[in-house]
Motif scaffolding. Structure first.
Motif, PDB file in Angstrom:
ATOM      1  N   ASN A 204      38.780  44.404  55.435  1.00  0.00           N
ATOM      2  CA  ASN A 204      37.499  43.716  55.407  1.00  0.00           C
ATOM      3  C   ASN A 204      37.773  42.249  55.733  1.00  0.00           C
ATOM      4  O   ASN A 204      38.301  41.513  54.898  1.00  0.00           O
ATOM      5  N   TRP A 205      37.445  41.856  56.973  1.00  0.00           N
ATOM      6  CA  TRP A 205      37.793  40.509  57.450  1.00  0.00           C
ATOM      7  C   TRP A 205      36.634  39.541  57.201  1.00  0.00           C
ATOM      8  O   TRP A 205      35.496  39.795  57.598  1.00  0.00           O
ATOM      9  N   THR A 206      36.961  38.420  56.541  1.00  0.00           N
ATOM     10  CA  THR A 206      35.927  37.480  56.166  1.00  0.00           C
ATOM     11  C   THR A 206      36.427  36.053  56.426  1.00  0.00           C
ATOM     12  O   THR A 206      37.246  35.862  57.322  1.00  0.00           O
ATOM     13  N   ASP A 207      35.936  35.074  55.646  1.00  0.00           N
ATOM     14  CA  ASP A 207      36.390  33.706  55.929  1.00  0.00           C
ATOM     15  C   ASP A 207      37.171  33.100  54.774  1.00  0.00           C
ATOM     16  O   ASP A 207      37.299  31.889  54.674  1.00  0.00           O
ATOM     17  N   VAL A 208      37.661  33.937  53.874  1.00  0.00           N
ATOM     18  CA  VAL A 208      38.583  33.467  52.830  1.00  0.00           C
ATOM     19  C   VAL A 208      39.789  34.397  52.806  1.00  0.00           C
ATOM     20  O   VAL A 208      39.682  35.564  53.169  1.00  0.00           O
ATOM     21  N   SER A 209      40.923  33.834  52.344  1.00  0.00           N
ATOM     22  CA  SER A 209      42.159  34.625  52.388  1.00  0.00           C
ATOM     23  C   SER A 209      42.278  35.542  51.182  1.00  0.00           C
ATOM     24  O   SER A 209      43.278  35.529  50.460  1.00  0.00           O
ATOM     25  N   GLY A 210      41.238  36.281  50.910  1.00  0.00           N
ATOM     26  CA  GLY A 210      41.275  37.251  49.826  1.00  0.00           C
ATOM     27  C   GLY A 210      40.438  36.811  48.648  1.00  0.00           C
ATOM     28  O   GLY A 210      39.742  35.795  48.697  1.00  0.00           O
ATOM     29  N   ILE A 211      40.524  37.599  47.582  1.00  0.00           N
ATOM     30  CA  ILE A 211      39.782  37.276  46.355  1.00  0.00           C
ATOM     31  C   ILE A 211      40.575  36.195  45.625  1.00  0.00           C
ATOM     32  O   ILE A 211      41.788  36.294  45.486  1.00  0.00           O
ATOM     33  N   LEU A 212      39.881  35.171  45.184  1.00  0.00           N
ATOM     34  CA  LEU A 212      40.568  34.062  44.532  1.00  0.00           C
ATOM     35  C   LEU A 212      40.670  34.317  43.028  1.00  0.00           C
ATOM     36  O   LEU A 212      39.820  35.000  42.445  1.00  0.00           O
ATOM     37  N   MET A 213      41.696  33.730  42.420  1.00  0.00           N
ATOM     38  CA  MET A 213      41.912  33.950  40.981  1.00  0.00           C
ATOM     39  C   MET A 213      40.792  33.377  40.128  1.00  0.00           C
ATOM     40  O   MET A 213      40.603  33.795  38.983  1.00  0.00           O
ATOM     41  N   PRO A 224      44.910  32.880  45.897  1.00  0.00           N
ATOM     42  CA  PRO A 224      44.357  34.223  46.127  1.00  0.00           C
ATOM     43  C   PRO A 224      45.131  35.270  45.313  1.00  0.00           C
ATOM     44  O   PRO A 224      46.294  35.071  44.995  1.00  0.00           O
ATOM     45  N   ILE A 225      44.446  36.358  45.014  1.00  0.00           N
ATOM     46  CA  ILE A 225      45.076  37.462  44.284  1.00  0.00           C
ATOM     47  C   ILE A 225      45.741  38.366  45.315  1.00  0.00           C
ATOM     48  O   ILE A 225      45.081  38.817  46.249  1.00  0.00           O
ATOM     49  N   ALA A 226      47.040  38.629  45.150  1.00  0.00           N
ATOM     50  CA  ALA A 226      47.729  39.457  46.149  1.00  0.00           C
ATOM     51  C   ALA A 226      47.325  40.927  46.004  1.00  0.00           C
ATOM     52  O   ALA A 226      47.028  41.593  46.985  1.00  0.00           O
ATOM     53  N   LYS A 227      47.311  41.401  44.765  1.00  0.00           N
ATOM     54  CA  LYS A 227      46.975  42.815  44.548  1.00  0.00           C
ATOM     55  C   LYS A 227      46.106  42.950  43.307  1.00  0.00           C
ATOM     56  O   LYS A 227      46.363  42.318  42.286  1.00  0.00           O
ATOM     57  N   ILE A 228      45.102  43.786  43.402  1.00  0.00           N
ATOM     58  CA  ILE A 228      44.186  43.989  42.272  1.00  0.00           C
ATOM     59  C   ILE A 228      43.771  45.457  42.264  1.00  0.00           C
ATOM     60  O   ILE A 228      43.695  46.085  43.334  1.00  0.00           O
ATOM     61  N   THR A 229      43.538  46.000  41.083  1.00  0.00           N
ATOM     62  CA  THR A 229      43.081  47.397  41.046  1.00  0.00           C
ATOM     63  C   THR A 229      41.544  47.421  41.093  1.00  0.00           C
ATOM     64  O   THR A 229      40.886  46.429  40.771  1.00  0.00           O
ATOM     65  N   PHE A 230      41.000  48.569  41.459  1.00  0.00           N
ATOM     66  CA  PHE A 230      39.540  48.702  41.500  1.00  0.00           C
ATOM     67  C   PHE A 230      38.955  48.420  40.112  1.00  0.00           C
ATOM     68  O   PHE A 230      37.892  47.808  39.989  1.00  0.00           O
ATOM     69  N   ALA A 231      39.668  48.852  39.066  1.00  0.00           N
ATOM     70  CA  ALA A 231      39.157  48.639  37.701  1.00  0.00           C
ATOM     71  C   ALA A 231      39.104  47.142  37.361  1.00  0.00           C
ATOM     72  O   ALA A 231      38.141  46.668  36.763  1.00  0.00           O
ATOM     73  N   GLU A 232      40.134  46.403  37.756  1.00  0.00           N
ATOM     74  CA  GLU A 232      40.123  44.950  37.491  1.00  0.00           C
ATOM     75  C   GLU A 232      39.004  44.271  38.281  1.00  0.00           C
ATOM     76  O   GLU A 232      38.329  43.367  37.782  1.00  0.00           O
ATOM     77  N   LEU A 233      38.830  44.722  39.495  1.00  0.00           N
ATOM     78  CA  LEU A 233      37.790  44.128  40.346  1.00  0.00           C
ATOM     79  C   LEU A 233      36.411  44.320  39.708  1.00  0.00           C
ATOM     80  O   LEU A 233      35.576  43.421  39.694  1.00  0.00           O
ATOM     81  N   ARG A 234      36.236  45.498  39.143  1.00  0.00           N
ATOM     82  CA  ARG A 234      34.973  45.819  38.482  1.00  0.00           C
ATOM     83  C   ARG A 234      34.737  44.867  37.299  1.00  0.00           C
ATOM     84  O   ARG A 234      33.646  44.356  37.103  1.00  0.00           O
ATOM     85  N   GLU A 235      35.796  44.623  36.529  1.00  0.00           N
ATOM     86  CA  GLU A 235      35.669  43.702  35.379  1.00  0.00           C
ATOM     87  C   GLU A 235      35.315  42.297  35.862  1.00  0.00           C
ATOM     88  O   GLU A 235      34.438  41.639  35.313  1.00  0.00           O
ATOM     89  N   LEU A 236      36.020  41.853  36.902  1.00  0.00           N
ATOM     90  CA  LEU A 236      35.757  40.487  37.399  1.00  0.00           C
ATOM     91  C   LEU A 236      34.339  40.376  37.937  1.00  0.00           C
ATOM     92  O   LEU A 236      33.643  39.394  37.690  1.00  0.00           O
ATOM     93  N   ALA A 237      33.911  41.409  38.667  1.00  0.00           N
ATOM     94  CA  ALA A 237      32.561  41.379  39.233  1.00  0.00           C
ATOM     95  C   ALA A 237      31.531  41.363  38.112  1.00  0.00           C
ATOM     96  O   ALA A 237      30.569  40.607  38.136  1.00  0.00           O
ATOM     97  N   TYR A 238      31.778  42.166  37.092  1.00  0.00           N
ATOM     98  CA  TYR A 238      30.840  42.238  35.975  1.00  0.00           C
ATOM     99  C   TYR A 238      30.746  40.890  35.266  1.00  0.00           C
ATOM    100  O   TYR A 238      29.689  40.486  34.794  1.00  0.00           O
ATOM    101  N   MET A 239      31.879  40.213  35.209  1.00  0.00           N
ATOM    102  CA  MET A 239      31.887  38.914  34.533  1.00  0.00           C
ATOM    103  C   MET A 239      31.472  37.779  35.465  1.00  0.00           C
ATOM    104  O   MET A 239      31.716  36.613  35.161  1.00  0.00           O
ATOM    105  N   GLY A 240      30.927  38.098  36.596  1.00  0.00           N
ATOM    106  CA  GLY A 240      30.291  37.056  37.390  1.00  0.00           C
ATOM    107  C   GLY A 240      31.041  36.617  38.633  1.00  0.00           C
ATOM    108  O   GLY A 240      30.539  35.779  39.379  1.00  0.00           O
ATOM    109  N   ALA A 241      32.246  37.135  38.883  1.00  0.00           N
ATOM    110  CA  ALA A 241      32.954  36.710  40.093  1.00  0.00           C
ATOM    111  C   ALA A 241      32.212  37.247  41.312  1.00  0.00           C
ATOM    112  O   ALA A 241      31.734  38.385  41.300  1.00  0.00           O
ATOM    113  N   SER A 242      32.082  36.434  42.344  1.00  0.00           N
ATOM    114  CA  SER A 242      31.392  36.951  43.525  1.00  0.00           C
ATOM    115  C   SER A 242      32.410  37.635  44.424  1.00  0.00           C
ATOM    116  O   SER A 242      33.053  37.019  45.251  1.00  0.00           O
TER     117      SER A 242
END
Ligand code: ASP
Length: 437
Positions: A204-213, A224-242
């Motif tokens: 998924n190519w965008t204008d930032v070098s990945g998801i930021l910490m 940027p976060i090098a590796k993240i699991t789907f479960a962690e991503l879900r937690e971050l998204a739920y807590m407001g990370a875009s």
């Protein structure tokens, strides 16, 4: 090896961006399925084509001329074509579309043309076959994706043509009409395509070098976060990370396809890889993957001497349910418990809700504390690293930050602290510095 690559609006905003996209695609022959958004902003004062098309629809609906908007869009496509030396007479197709517009034109049909025209230009530039999303992405009568029709259609298009470009964001409904997804929906189109063709990777190519910490508006230059699991991503998204919306990752998550977020403007950066299982972890890796938070929560504390917590808690939860006030966290004490609820959910019912608690549970006291922010430190490695929470609280304590409430997710994926709204940003910065420095 087969990669599905999706490029967002900023990656296709103008001819220069098209060149970067082509370099990226041609540098790796496995990038054979390309999903394209509508051209986005070239600079901060520019407009996304999708926004212009929505504006155009509003003009038509209210009977105002949309000629200027249409002509700006037409010029944009023609200038990309000219800059890149392509041959497609995009004006002819665009004019045919523009003259077909009326007050009754569906908004979905209209706004989908951003992706349609941008993708056709990209297909010609890459020398790939254009496959209209109306012919390979299908919805059912409930408005959900019809995967049984979509998957083979995308697979067939790839098999027949070898290298394809598909416009994102839209598909076809069972009645034959164009239907768009929610805003940002090209991410979903890309994930659907990746799942359909069993891709090895979905890029998924965008204008930032990945998801930021952490949020770059709060932390300067977060890593940027090098590796993240789907479960962690879900937690971050739920807590407001875009970050990517959950719907958009579901098709690849289900199939265990890794998702790699990359930067079109810095293709050498590895970006972030999102995986189901992170596998072996190096000991020196940071225990925290990312930090996110949300403001404006209310803590409702119920005290009653000698209470049987679970019984009273159940009664209070029935009351919060009655008022549709979702409880985010619960802390349980011997003679008290506290519920954390978004303040917005209590706005119109707080006093009735407290009155009900008082009437039905007869507590000694109900205390309301609002203006609370929740900040979550999320990390799959926390559970295997003793001392992480100690470090976290020490860092906050040293900075004099007063923690109002604490919660740890049952799967030990996150530690959440409640602080005053006014300490929100400082808490995020202190945690970030404490775990990345
Ligand atoms: N162009 C659409 C939007 O702006 C979809 C997308 O870019 O993914 O929301």
């Amino acid at each position: 090896m087969l990669k599905v690559v999706k490029f967002g609006g900023s990656s296709v905003a103008g001819a220069d961006q098209f060149r970067k996209v082509r370099d990226i695609i041609l540098s790796d022959p496995s990038r054979r399925v390309v999903v394209i958004s509508a051209a986005g902003k070239r600079d901060p004062r520019d407009h996304k084509l999708t926004d212009l098309l929505y504006l155009c629809h509003a003009h038509l609906t209210y009977g105002f001329p949309a000629d200027d908007i249409l002509s700006a869009i037409r010029t944009r496509f023609a200038s990309i074509r000219d800059d890149l030396g392509l041959s497609w007479r995009v004006e002819d197709d665009f004019d045919a579309f523009a003259s077909s517009l009326s007050r009754d034109t569906s908004v979905d049909e209209l706004v989908s043309r951003g992706e349609y025209f941008t993708s056709r230009l990209m297909a010609e530039y890459l020398g790939y076959t254009f496959v209209d999303a109306a012919d390979c992405v299908f919805f059912n009568y409930e408005g959900q994706f019809d995967r049984e029709r979509t998957d083979p259609a995308i697979r067939d298009a790839l098999e027949k043509n070898g290298r394809i470009v598909i416009p994102g964001f839209y598909g076809r409904s069972p009645t034959g009409k164009i239907k768009v997804m929610s805003r940002g929906g090209s991410d979903i189109s890309g994930a659907l395509a990746a799942a359909a063709v069993d891709a090895d990777v979905y890029e998924n190519w965008t204008d930032v070098s990945g998801i930021l910490m952490a949020d770059p508006k709060i932390v300067a230059d977060p890593k940027p976060i090098a590796k993240i699991t789907f479960a962690e991503l879900r937690e971050l998204a739920y807590m407001g990370a875009s970050v990517l919306h959950e719907d958009s990752i579901l098709p690849v998550k289900e199939k265990g396809i890794p998702l790699n977020i990359r930067n079109t403007n810095c293709p050498e950066d590895p970006g972030t890889v999102i995986v189901e299982n992170a596998g072996e972890e190096a000991e020196q890796d940071r225990p925290i993957t990312g930090i996110a938070g949300r403001r404006n929560f209310t803590v409702l504390t119920v005290r009653k001497r000698g209470m049987t917590s679970s019984f009273d808690l159940r009664e209070v939860l029935e009351i919060t349910d009655r008022y549709h006030a979702a409880v985010e966290h619960i802390t349980l004490g011997l003679d008290s418990f506290a519920l954390v609820i978004a303040s917005s959910a209590l706005e119109s019912c707080l006093y009735d809700l407290i009155a009900d608690i008082q009437k039905e549970c007869a507590p000694d006291e109900v205390n309301v504390q609002d203006g609370i922010a929740l900040v979550a430190a999320v990390g799959r490695k926390m559970s295997s690293r003793p001392g992480t929470s100690g470090r976290l609280f020490q860092a906050l304590g040293q900075e004099g930050l007063n923690i109002r409430t604490i919660a740890q997710g049952a799967d030990e994926l996150s530690i959440i602290v409640g602080v005053d709204n006014s300490d929100f940003e400082k808490t995020i910065r202190v945690l970030y510095d404490g775990f990345t420095g």
